[in-house]
Each structure stands twice: as structure tokens, then as C-alpha cells.
Design a protein around this motif. Structure first.
Motif: not given
Length: 191
Positions: A136, A139-140, A143-144
């Protein structure tokens, strides 16, 4: 009555104050003139013998130094030999041997323990990398980074793994640091 008799026959050694009292007592009044003369003669004789013994000892010490010099033995060599002999004597004692064995065994145990801790930590990091929490987080970050790239001007929508993003960022940093060369549109898309 018995307690009084013991007081006269003390078995304790003389104390400093007792010695001072004896030294200050004048026994000469209890000696005859003949005894005094004999003691004075004995005193002179003892002083002469002591002086002679000191002279003999000094001569023997000088002779010892001369012999050692002829043999090439110096004070430093003597100290080294004494130290080596002493260290050898220490190493051959039972206490030293037991202590050496114990410390050696403890060192082996500590090495094994550190090895086990290192293995456990490596395994834990491996487990953590595969955990849902880390995924998780990964993934963050992706994305950032993608969002920042888009805002800065890049249009890379391929996403990519966390490692790819880090590699591309490092590559871009090294390109900027090596003279600010301009990237083509294709290179930006590959990052």
C-alpha cells in the motif's frame, strides 16, 4: 585475681606509643660501666660490619653490571625477558586457561547469535516487503510520483513499479547534475 595477672603478661605486640616509651627510657642507669663499654664496642663493631657489607654489595653490583654489559644484556632486554617469562607463567595457570576457554566459548556464542539476528532481520525485511502495508505504501509513492511528474510536465502514464520510479528519478538527477543536458521527448517518456 587472674584478670590482674593477665594484665602484667600482655601477649599483644608493642604499639607505637609503647615503642616510644621504651626508646625514651634510660636503661643506662641499670648497666654497670663495664657493660656499657662492652655494648659500645659491640655497637662500633656492628657499624663497621654494616659499612663493610655495604661496600662489598656495591662492588658486587658493579661487577654484575660489567658482566651483563659484556654479555650484551641491557636493562631493556632484562625487562623484556622478565615480562615474557611472567606472561608465560600467567598463560600456564589454570585460572588463565579456564578464563581463555570461557571467553573463547562466549565469543563463538556471540558470533552465532549475531549471525542469527542478521538472518532474522533479513527475513523480517523480506516479509515486510511482501506485506500488504508495504504494498500500500509503495502504491501511494508511485501515485504521488506519477502525479508530480504529470504536474511538472511529464506525461508518463505507464505507472511502473516503485523501483522503476526510483531508478528514473536517479537517472534524471544524474542527467541534470552532469551538465544540464536537455532530454528529448522520447527520453522523458521512457523515464
Amino acid at each position: 585475681m587472674e584478670a590482674q595477672a593477665q594484665g602484667l603478661l600482655e601477649t599483644e605486640p608493642l604499639q607505637g606509643r609503647d615503642e616510644d616509651a621504651i626508646a625514651s627510657a634510660d636503661f643506662s642507669s641499670m648497666l654497670s660501666e663495664e657493660e656499657k663499654e662492652e655494648l659500645k664496642a659491640e655497637l662500633v663493631q656492628l657499624e663497621d660490619e654494616i659499612t663493610t657489607l655495604r661496600q662489598v654489595l656495591s662492588a658486587k653490583e658493579r661487577h654484575l653490571v660489567e658482566i651483563k654489559q659484556k654479555l650484551g644484556m641491557s636493562l631493556m632486554n632484562e625487562l623484556k625477558q622478565n615480562f615474557s617469562r611472567g606472561w608465560h607463567d600467567v598463560q600456564t595457570t589454570t585460572a588463565y586457561k579456564k578464563t581463555h576457554e570461557t571467553l573463547s566459548h562466549a565469543g563463538q556464542k556471540a558470533t552465532a547469535a549475531f549471525s542469527n539476528v542478521g538472518t532474522a532481520i533479513s527475513k523480517k525485511f523480506g516479509d515486510m516487503r511482501n506485506s500488504p502495508t508495504f504494498k500500500s505504501f509503495e502504491e501511494r509513492v508511485e501515485t504521488t510520483v506519477t502525479s508530480l511528474k504529470t504536474k511538472v510536465g511529464g506525461t508518463n502514464h505507464s505507472g511502473g513499479s516503485f523501483e522503476e520510479v526510483l531508478n528514473s528519478t536517479a537517472h534524471a538527477s544524474s542527467q541534470n547534475a552532469s551538465g544540464g543536458s536537455r532530454q528529448t521527448k522520447d527520453e522523458e517518456l521512457q523515464c
